[in-house]
Design a protein around this motif. Structure first.
Motif, PDB file in Angstrom:
ATOM      1  N   ILE A   1      -6.325  -4.605  -3.207  1.00 44.76           N
ATOM      2  CA  ILE A   1      -5.608  -3.482  -2.604  1.00 44.76           C
ATOM      3  C   ILE A   1      -6.282  -3.136  -1.274  1.00 44.76           C
ATOM      4  O   ILE A   1      -7.421  -2.660  -1.249  1.00 44.76           O
ATOM      5  CB  ILE A   1      -5.601  -2.266  -3.543  1.00 44.76           C
TER       6      ILE A   1
ATOM      7  N   ALA B   1      -4.088   2.343   0.292  1.00 51.63           N
ATOM      8  CA  ALA B   1      -3.378   3.044  -0.776  1.00 51.63           C
ATOM      9  C   ALA B   1      -3.360   4.535  -0.493  1.00 51.63           C
ATOM     10  O   ALA B   1      -4.093   5.045   0.362  1.00 51.63           O
ATOM     11  CB  ALA B   1      -4.042   2.774  -2.133  1.00 51.63           C
TER      12      ALA B   1
ATOM     13  N   GLN C   1      -7.937   2.443   5.496  1.00 52.87           N
ATOM     14  CA  GLN C   1      -7.478   2.033   4.169  1.00 52.87           C
ATOM     15  C   GLN C   1      -6.899   3.203   3.370  1.00 52.87           C
ATOM     16  O   GLN C   1      -6.494   3.030   2.230  1.00 52.87           O
ATOM     17  CB  GLN C   1      -8.640   1.398   3.395  1.00 52.87           C
TER      18      GLN C   1
ATOM     19  N   GLY D   1       0.805  -1.205   0.000  1.00 53.45           N
ATOM     20  CA  GLY D   1       0.000   0.000   0.000  1.00 53.45           C
ATOM     21  C   GLY D   1       0.841   1.259   0.000  1.00 53.45           C
ATOM     22  O   GLY D   1       0.484   2.259  -0.621  1.00 53.45           O
TER      23      GLY D   1
END
Length: 372
Positions: A101, A104, A126, A33
């Protein structure tokens, strides 16, 4: 879809819709990430606008640009404006889940800035960092005072009713000419960038604008009559209504427990997001473009940039880390108009600049002549 060298497109099936993404050849799908950047475009555009930036970012990052619903190559599903931009942010979440994912760095431009702010509110763990490029105000587009309070109960002058019908028709027709102020090409030249901007890729930017779905429940959406000036108010479906202040408010980002670092980049010549926006009907009334303006007390222009600054100052005061970059003479698209400055600020924000190389580069001996 016109792609630049090293950029590819593919469709990703999620649990909500089919999403088009752009990627770079050679990027590692298993990147962490910390090394993953997700780019979210704005209104009447698509991921195509990010291609130059994607080419210029370091090759050891994974960079993905996502088309929002009804734009680019992503499925054109209805937009429920009563959820603000949550249809879009939930779609982004579903796309990232499908790609595996878990976290990020998010970059949002204009309306996309609102989308990534909403994403951070809903998914703070996240979101590693937020870069807001010329973002929509945290209180939406139009119809609010500096503190975010609404001017009218129905958001008069906001939403889809303010869309120019000829511009919408030209989007439908995929018009690429420059024969009218309402052509996508001329709207790009007059609204998206400062007057001195030129690009060999302008045809791609116009192509990107023309991917906008003008279906009934996409762009611009529905309007309703209003007893308040200028005679219409926000409806309940479609893209422009998502940013009406009755539905849109991302100022709650101040209250999230985990606060990702924020970079705010904007230009002083932005015609769209400004304290005197040429796309704000109250400002157009104040300068005499639209007749019948009821005056500053009733219908003041929305101080969009000041609202963003106030909210980000509150975010900083609550423990968040905020960096602001103001680019003199730059319009609504800093990543196109000042790419080196934008790229450097972004890489600093995500911690890439200053990060030691791993593995370390080999030591080199350089022999200089005496006259050097």
């Amino acid at each position: 879809m016109t792609l630049l060298d090293g950029i590819s497109a593919r469709l990703v099936t999620t649990d909500r819709l089919t999403v088009n993404i752009l990627e770079r050849a050679g990027d590692a799908p298993a990147a962490s990430g910390e090394d993953t950047l997700v780019l979210i475009h704005g209104n009447v555009s698509s991921s195509l606008f990010w291609q130059e930036l994607m080419q210029d970012l370091p090759s050891d990052l994974r960079v993905i640009a996502i088309d929002l619903r009804g734009f680019g190559g992503t499925e054109s599903l209805p937009v429920d404006a009563t959820r603000g931009v949550r249809d879009f942010s939930d779609d982004v979440d579903s796309a990232l889940a499908a790609l595996g994912i878990e976290a990020a760095h998010l970059v949002g431009w204009s309306m996309g800035g609102g989308v990534v702010m909403q994403y951070a509110i809903d998914h703070p763990d996240q979101t590693l960092s937020l870069t807001l490029q010329a973002p929509v105000s945290p209180y939406g587009f139009g119809g609010t005072r500096r503190d975010g309070s609404r001017l009218t109960d129905d958001d008069a002058g906001c939403g889809a009713g303010g869309a120019n019908p000829d511009f919408v028709q030209r989007l439908t027709d995929r018009d690429t000419a420059a024969d009218a102020p309402t052509s996508p090409r001329n709207v790009f030249r007059s609204g998206y960038v400062a007057p001195d901007y030129t690009s060999d890729n302008e045809d791609i930017w116009v192509e990107s604008m023309n991917t906008t779905s003008t279906a009934t429940d996409n762009y611009p959406g529905d309007g309703v009559d209003s007893p308040n000036w200028p005679g219409f108010a926000a409806g309940r479906i479609g893209v422009l209504n998502t940013m009406a202040p009755r539905y849109f408010d991302t100022s709650g980002i101040v209250n999230i427990d985990r606060k990702p670092p924020v970079l705010w980049v904007h230009g002083t010549a932005d015609a769209i997001v400004s304290d005197a926006s040429f796309f704000d009907l109250n400002n157009l009334g104040a300068i005499g473009v639209i007749p019948g303006w009821p005056g500053e007390e009733t219908a003041p222009a929305q101080p969009m940039v000041s609202q963003t600054r106030d909210v980000l100052e509150a975010y900083r005061a609550a423990g968040g880390d905020v960096a602001e970059v103001v680019l003199e003479g730059v319009g609504h698209s800093p990543h196109l108009e000042s790419p080196a400055e934008f790229r450097r600020a972004l890489l600093e924000r995500i911690g890439y600049i200053g990060r030691p190389a791993d593995p370390a580069p080999p030591t080199e001996a350089i022999i200089l002549s005496s006259w050097d």
